[in-house]
Design a protein around this motif. Structure first.
Motif, PDB file in Angstrom:
ATOM      1  N   LEU A 118      19.378  25.115 -17.362  1.00  0.00           N
ATOM      2  CA  LEU A 118      19.749  26.022 -16.278  1.00  0.00           C
ATOM      3  C   LEU A 118      19.109  27.377 -16.518  1.00  0.00           C
ATOM      4  CD1 LEU A 118      23.587  25.286 -15.881  1.00  0.00           C
ATOM      5  CD2 LEU A 118      21.682  24.283 -14.598  1.00  0.00           C
ATOM      6  N   SER A 119      18.879  28.084 -15.461  1.00  0.00           N
ATOM      7  CA  SER A 119      18.339  29.437 -15.579  1.00  0.00           C
ATOM      8  C   SER A 119      19.382  30.346 -16.216  1.00  0.00           C
ATOM      9  CB  SER A 119      17.943  29.973 -14.198  1.00  0.00           C
ATOM     10  OG  SER A 119      17.009  29.108 -13.569  1.00  0.00           O
ATOM     11  N   PRO A 120      18.984  31.400 -16.881  1.00  0.00           N
ATOM     12  CA  PRO A 120      19.942  32.320 -17.488  1.00  0.00           C
ATOM     13  C   PRO A 120      20.910  32.870 -16.438  1.00  0.00           C
ATOM     14  CG  PRO A 120      17.770  32.743 -18.349  1.00  0.00           C
ATOM     15  CD  PRO A 120      17.584  31.748 -17.239  1.00  0.00           C
ATOM     16  N   GLY A 121      22.212  32.814 -16.753  1.00  0.00           N
ATOM     17  CA  GLY A 121      23.259  33.272 -15.837  1.00  0.00           C
ATOM     18  C   GLY A 121      23.747  32.208 -14.876  1.00  0.00           C
ATOM     19  N   GLU A 122      23.071  31.074 -14.774  1.00  0.00           N
ATOM     20  CA  GLU A 122      23.456  30.004 -13.854  1.00  0.00           C
ATOM     21  C   GLU A 122      24.519  29.118 -14.510  1.00  0.00           C
ATOM     22  OE1 GLU A 122      21.453  26.244 -11.381  1.00  0.00           O
ATOM     23  OE2 GLU A 122      20.224  27.504 -12.698  1.00  0.00           O
ATOM     24  N   THR A 123      25.529  28.725 -13.735  1.00  0.00           N
ATOM     25  CA  THR A 123      26.584  27.829 -14.224  1.00  0.00           C
ATOM     26  C   THR A 123      26.704  26.638 -13.285  1.00  0.00           C
ATOM     27  OG1 THR A 123      28.331  28.968 -12.994  1.00  0.00           O
ATOM     28  CG2 THR A 123      27.887  29.746 -15.240  1.00  0.00           C
ATOM     29  N   ALA A 124      27.278  25.558 -13.822  1.00  0.00           N
ATOM     30  CA  ALA A 124      27.511  24.357 -13.021  1.00  0.00           C
ATOM     31  C   ALA A 124      28.726  23.628 -13.574  1.00  0.00           C
ATOM     32  CB  ALA A 124      26.283  23.452 -13.039  1.00  0.00           C
ATOM     33  N   PHE A 125      29.544  23.112 -12.654  1.00  0.00           N
ATOM     34  CA  PHE A 125      30.713  22.316 -13.028  1.00  0.00           C
ATOM     35  C   PHE A 125      30.790  21.151 -12.058  1.00  0.00           C
ATOM     36  CE2 PHE A 125      35.319  21.355 -12.673  1.00  0.00           C
ATOM     37  CZ  PHE A 125      35.519  20.932 -13.968  1.00  0.00           C
ATOM     38  N   GLU A 126      30.665  19.942 -12.584  1.00  0.00           N
ATOM     39  CA  GLU A 126      30.582  18.786 -11.706  1.00  0.00           C
ATOM     40  C   GLU A 126      30.995  17.529 -12.455  1.00  0.00           C
ATOM     41  OE1 GLU A 126      26.522  18.455 -10.572  1.00  0.00           O
ATOM     42  OE2 GLU A 126      25.783  18.520 -12.625  1.00  0.00           O
ATOM     43  N   PRO A 127      31.493  16.524 -11.735  1.00  0.00           N
ATOM     44  CA  PRO A 127      31.768  15.220 -12.348  1.00  0.00           C
ATOM     45  C   PRO A 127      30.477  14.403 -12.408  1.00  0.00           C
ATOM     46  CG  PRO A 127      32.513  15.212 -10.078  1.00  0.00           C
ATOM     47  CD  PRO A 127      31.990  16.591 -10.338  1.00  0.00           C
ATOM     48  N   VAL A 128      30.332  13.667 -13.466  1.00  0.00           N
ATOM     49  CA  VAL A 128      29.132  12.859 -13.652  1.00  0.00           C
ATOM     50  C   VAL A 128      29.554  11.453 -14.039  1.00  0.00           C
ATOM     51  CG1 VAL A 128      27.008  12.574 -14.970  1.00  0.00           C
ATOM     52  CG2 VAL A 128      27.787  14.876 -14.372  1.00  0.00           C
ATOM     53  N   GLU A 129      29.013  10.456 -13.338  1.00  0.00           N
ATOM     54  CA  GLU A 129      29.277   9.057 -13.675  1.00  0.00           C
ATOM     55  C   GLU A 129      28.296   8.611 -14.762  1.00  0.00           C
ATOM     56  OE1 GLU A 129      31.594   7.083 -12.773  1.00  0.00           O
ATOM     57  OE2 GLU A 129      32.541   8.207 -11.118  1.00  0.00           O
ATOM     58  N   THR A 130      28.851   8.071 -15.859  1.00  0.00           N
ATOM     59  CA  THR A 130      28.029   7.550 -16.957  1.00  0.00           C
ATOM     60  C   THR A 130      28.420   6.098 -17.225  1.00  0.00           C
ATOM     61  OG1 THR A 130      29.564   8.184 -18.716  1.00  0.00           O
ATOM     62  CG2 THR A 130      28.009   9.866 -17.951  1.00  0.00           C
ATOM     63  N   ARG A 131      27.673   5.459 -18.125  1.00  0.00           N
ATOM     64  CA  ARG A 131      27.993   4.075 -18.467  1.00  0.00           C
ATOM     65  C   ARG A 131      29.342   3.969 -19.166  1.00  0.00           C
ATOM     66  NH1 ARG A 131      22.652   2.483 -21.677  1.00  0.00           N
ATOM     67  NH2 ARG A 131      23.068   4.607 -22.416  1.00  0.00           N
ATOM     68  N   SER A 132      29.794   5.036 -19.784  1.00  0.00           N
ATOM     69  CA  SER A 132      31.073   5.029 -20.504  1.00  0.00           C
ATOM     70  C   SER A 132      32.220   5.563 -19.659  1.00  0.00           C
ATOM     71  CB  SER A 132      30.958   5.888 -21.775  1.00  0.00           C
ATOM     72  OG  SER A 132      29.921   5.401 -22.606  1.00  0.00           O
ATOM     73  N   GLY A 133      31.948   5.911 -18.414  1.00  0.00           N
ATOM     74  CA  GLY A 133      32.988   6.433 -17.549  1.00  0.00           C
ATOM     75  C   GLY A 133      32.623   7.801 -17.009  1.00  0.00           C
ATOM     76  N   LYS A 134      33.518   8.347 -16.230  1.00  0.00           N
ATOM     77  CA  LYS A 134      33.254   9.637 -15.602  1.00  0.00           C
ATOM     78  C   LYS A 134      33.494  10.763 -16.597  1.00  0.00           C
ATOM     79  CE  LYS A 134      34.644  10.417 -11.345  1.00  0.00           C
ATOM     80  NZ  LYS A 134      35.510  10.756 -10.175  1.00  0.00           N
ATOM     81  N   LEU A 135      32.611  11.784 -16.538  1.00  0.00           N
ATOM     82  CA  LEU A 135      32.749  12.994 -17.327  1.00  0.00           C
ATOM     83  C   LEU A 135      32.781  14.197 -16.408  1.00  0.00           C
ATOM     84  CD1 LEU A 135      30.138  12.397 -20.203  1.00  0.00           C
ATOM     85  CD2 LEU A 135      32.621  12.210 -20.376  1.00  0.00           C
ATOM     86  N   TYR A 136      33.536  15.205 -16.805  1.00  0.00           N
ATOM     87  CA  TYR A 136      33.495  16.497 -16.129  1.00  0.00           C
ATOM     88  C   TYR A 136      32.706  17.439 -17.025  1.00  0.00           C
ATOM     89  CZ  TYR A 136      37.000  14.896 -12.819  1.00  0.00           C
ATOM     90  OH  TYR A 136      37.663  14.211 -11.834  1.00  0.00           O
ATOM     91  N   VAL A 137      31.613  17.969 -16.494  1.00  0.00           N
ATOM     92  CA  VAL A 137      30.656  18.720 -17.316  1.00  0.00           C
ATOM     93  C   VAL A 137      30.569  20.153 -16.801  1.00  0.00           C
ATOM     94  CG1 VAL A 137      28.304  18.826 -18.186  1.00  0.00           C
ATOM     95  CG2 VAL A 137      29.359  16.603 -17.715  1.00  0.00           C
ATOM     96  N   PHE A 138      30.693  21.115 -17.758  1.00  0.00           N
ATOM     97  CA  PHE A 138      30.455  22.519 -17.446  1.00  0.00           C
ATOM     98  C   PHE A 138      29.201  22.964 -18.196  1.00  0.00           C
ATOM     99  CE2 PHE A 138      30.750  27.033 -18.425  1.00  0.00           C
ATOM    100  CZ  PHE A 138      30.961  27.567 -17.161  1.00  0.00           C
ATOM    101  N   SER A 139      28.244  23.496 -17.448  1.00  0.00           N
ATOM    102  CA  SER A 139      26.985  23.924 -18.045  1.00  0.00           C
ATOM    103  C   SER A 139      26.793  25.416 -17.804  1.00  0.00           C
ATOM    104  CB  SER A 139      25.799  23.143 -17.461  1.00  0.00           C
ATOM    105  OG  SER A 139      25.995  21.743 -17.641  1.00  0.00           O
ATOM    106  N   TYR A 140      26.212  26.090 -18.782  1.00  0.00           N
ATOM    107  CA  TYR A 140      26.040  27.544 -18.699  1.00  0.00           C
ATOM    108  C   TYR A 140      24.645  27.873 -19.239  1.00  0.00           C
ATOM    109  CZ  TYR A 140      27.730  32.418 -18.605  1.00  0.00           C
ATOM    110  OH  TYR A 140      27.935  33.738 -18.301  1.00  0.00           O
ATOM    111  N   GLY A 141      23.795  28.456 -18.421  1.00  0.00           N
ATOM    112  CA  GLY A 141      22.452  28.862 -18.854  1.00  0.00           C
ATOM    113  C   GLY A 141      22.459  30.301 -19.345  1.00  0.00           C
ATOM    114  N   VAL A 142      21.918  30.550 -20.564  1.00  0.00           N
ATOM    115  CA  VAL A 142      21.899  31.903 -21.147  1.00  0.00           C
ATOM    116  C   VAL A 142      20.513  32.165 -21.735  1.00  0.00           C
ATOM    117  CG1 VAL A 142      24.369  31.869 -21.692  1.00  0.00           C
ATOM    118  CG2 VAL A 142      22.711  31.060 -23.385  1.00  0.00           C
ATOM    119  N   SER A 143      20.295  33.401 -22.077  1.00  0.00           N
ATOM    120  CA  SER A 143      19.056  33.800 -22.772  1.00  0.00           C
ATOM    121  C   SER A 143      19.485  34.674 -23.949  1.00  0.00           C
ATOM    122  CB  SER A 143      18.131  34.568 -21.821  1.00  0.00           C
ATOM    123  OG  SER A 143      16.967  34.983 -22.503  1.00  0.00           O
TER     124      SER A 143
END
Length: 462
Positions: A118-143
Motif C-alpha cells: 500500500l502507498s504510505p498513509g493508505e489503509t485497508a480493512f476487508e474480509p478475504v476468502e482463503t483456502r483455510s477460511g475467511k480472514l479479516y485483514v487490516f493493512s497499513y502502508g507506511v514509510s
C-alpha cells in the motif's frame, strides 16, 4: 343428519382474540428488536476488531527499525502472545521493497500471497476468502526513515480468522435469545393478567345478565366503566321494553277475555229465551257489532309495538302515498284532495307497524271529516348530540273542526265525534297509545290554513 349450524366454527372469544393479537405483536416486536440488536452487535464487533487490528499494526510499526544499511528489524516482543503460537488465528505480515517479507510465527504454513503493498498513509480493512477460511485483514502502508534519512516503504498487515469473530457474535446471540425469551414469557404473563383484569367488567355484565335471566335481578345495576355505560343503559332499556311489551300483551288478552264476557252472556241469554225471531236477530247483531269493536280495538292495541331500543328509521314518503291512494278510493264520492309537505328523507324513528297505525288513523280521520282538502306535513326534528332524529307529523283538513270543549272527549277511548259517522271510535285512542309509547305528544286545535281540525304529533329523538 347433523345440523349445519352445529358444524360452524365457533368464533374466538374476545380474550383469545386479544391474546393472539398482542402475542403476535409482541413476537414481532421482540423479533425485530433481536434482529436490530444483532445487526448493531455485529457492526460493533466488526468495528472493535478493526480497532484491535489497527492497534496491533501500530504496535508493530512503532517497534520496527531501519538500520543504516536499510535492513528492516521487527520487534522482539509481540503485542499479543497469539502472534507467537502457530495456527492461533492471529497473524502479522510485513512487506517491503526488493521482495522483503516478514511473517509472525503464527503464520507458519499459511498462504498470505493476497497481501499487497500500500502507498504510505493508505489503509485497508476487508474480509478475504482463503483456502483455510475467511480472514479479516487490516493493512497499513507506511514509510519509515533509516538512520541516514532514507525512506523505506513498508506495509503492515494484521489478520484474524473469522472463527474467533463468529464465536463472539454467536455468544452474544445465545445470551440475547435467552434474555429475550425470558422477557417474552414475562410480558406474556403480564399481558394475560392485564387482559383478564381489563375484561373483568365484561364478565361482570355477563354474570349480571345471567342473574336477570334467573330472575335474581331486574336490571344491570353496575357500576360499570364508562365504555360500558351506554351498552348497559341500552340493555336495561331493552329489558324494560320487552317487559312492557309482554305486560301489554298479557293485559290485552286479559282485557279482551273480560270484555267479551258480557256480549257472549247476552247472546247466550237471548238464545235460551223463546223470543221473537226478528227481535232476537237484532239483539244478536247488536252484540256482534260490539264484539267486533272490542276485538278491533284490542288487536290494534296489541299491535302497538312501541319504541324499541334497537330499531331502524322508517321512511314516510312511500307509506304516505300508498295510504292516501287507498283512502281516495274509499272516499271517492267526496273527491278529497290530499296534499303533502314532507321534508327530504324524513323518517319515523320506530317500527313500520306503529307508523302505519299512527299515520293511517290520523289521515283516515281527516278524510272522514274533510270537505275537499287534507294536508299532511312531516318534518324531522334534528338532534346533533345523539345522532338520531325525531318527527313532527301534522294532519289538517277543511272540515267543520272540533270545538275546544269537545277535544278532550273526542280523545277518549270508544268515543266518536259524530254517531252518524261509521267507525269504532277507537282510532284516536290507538294514536294516543302509540304516541305515549314513543314518549311523544299530541296537540289538537284548529287549522289556520284550512280552517278544520289540526292534529300535531311530536315524537322526540331517541
Amino acid at each position: 343428519m347433523e345440523n349445519a349450524s352445529s358444524t360452524k366454527r365457533r368464533p374466538l372469544s374476545l380474550a383469545a382474540r386479544a391474546a393472539l393479537a398482542t402475542g403476535f405483536a409482541l413476537a414481532a416486536f421482540l423479533g425485530l428488536t433481536g434482529l436490530a440488536q444483532n445487526k448493531a452487535n455485529y457492526a460493533s464487533e466488526l468495528s472493535a476488531m478493526h480497532d484491535r487490528l489497527h492497534n496491533y499494526a501500530i504496535a508493530y510499526i512503532t517497534g520496527t527499525d531501519i538500520t543504516r544499511a536499510g535492513k528492516v528489524t521487527t520487534p522482539d516482543s509481540q503485542p499479543n502472545p497469539d502472534f507467537s503460537r502457530p495456527g492461533s488465528g492471529l497473524y502479522a505480515i510485513v512487506l517491503g521493497n526488493d521482495g522483503f517479507r516478514w511473517e509472525s510465527s503464527s503464520a507458519l504454513g499459511r498462504d498470505f500471497d493476497f497481501v499487497r503493498m500500500l502507498s504510505p498513509g493508505e489503509t485497508a480493512f476487508e474480509p478475504v476468502e482463503t483456502r483455510s477460511g475467511k480472514l479479516y485483514v487490516f493493512s497499513y502502508g507506511v514509510s519509515l526513515d533509516s538512520t541516514d534519512k532514507r525512506s523505506v516503504p513498508l506495509t503492515f498487515a494484521v489478520a484474524q480468522t473469522e472463527d474467533q469473530f463468529e464465536r463472539q457474535v454467536a455468544t452474544y446471540r445465545r445470551t440475547q435469545f435467552l434474555w429475550l425469551a425470558m422477557l417474552g414469557m414475562m410480558l406474556m404473563l403480564l399481558q394475560l393478567f392485564l387482559l383478564r383484569w381489563s375484561l373483568l367488567p365484561l364478565r361482570r355484565v355477563s354474570g349480571d345478565l345471567a342473574h336477570i335471566e334467573r330472575g335474581a335481578r331486574d336490571h344491570l345495576d353496575g357500576p360499570y366503566p364508562v365504555e360500558l355505560t351506554v351498552l348497559t343503559r341500552r340493555l336495561n332499556a331493552f329489558i324494560d321494553s320487552e317487559r312492557e311489551q309482554r305486560s301489554r300483551y298479557r293485559d290485552t288478552l286479559a282485557d279482551l277475555a273480560h270484555s267479551l264476557k258480557t256480549p257472549l252472556a247476552v247472546i247466550r241469554s237471548q238464545l235460551e229465551t223463546d223470543g221473537d225471531a226478528r227481535s232476537l236477530r237484532g239483539d244478536i247483531l247488536d252484540q256482534v257489532r260490539k264484539m267486533d269493536e272490542i276485538v278491533a280495538y284490542q288487536l290494534s292495541r296489541a299491535a302497538t309495538s312501541g319504541r324499541r331500543t334497537i330499531a331502524s328509521e322508517e321512511p314516510i314518503a312511500g307509506h304516505a302515498e300508498d295510504l292516501v291512494q287507498s283512502l281516495e278510493k274509499v272516499y271517492a264520492a267526496k273527491n278529497v284532495l290530499c296534499e303533502f309537505e314532507l321534508d327530504d328523507g324524513v323518517a319515523f324513528p320506530g317500527e313500520q307497524g306503529d307508523l302505519l297505525e299512527l299515520m293511517g288513523n290520523l289521515v283516515e280521520n281527516a278524510f272522514k271529516w274533510a270537505s275537499h282538502r287534507v294536508l299532511l306535513t312531516a318534518r324531522a326534528i334534528r338532534h346533533g348530540k345523539s345522532g338520531s332524529n325525531g318527527l313532527e307529523l301534522i294532519v289538517e283538513d277543511d272540515g267543520p273542526g272540533i270545538p275546544d270543549e269537545k277535544i278532550e272527549k273526542i280523545l277518549q277511548r270508544g268515543v266518536r265525534g259524530d254517531e252518524r259517522v261509521q267507525g269504532h271510535g277507537i282510532g284516536l285512542s290507538i294514536v294516543q297509545d302509540i304516541i305515549k309509547a314513543y314518549q311523544g305528544t299530541l296537540h289538537v286545535d284548529r287549522s289556520e290554513e284550512l280552517g278544520g281540525s289540526r292534529f300535531r304529533v311530536t315524537i322526540p329523538p331517541g
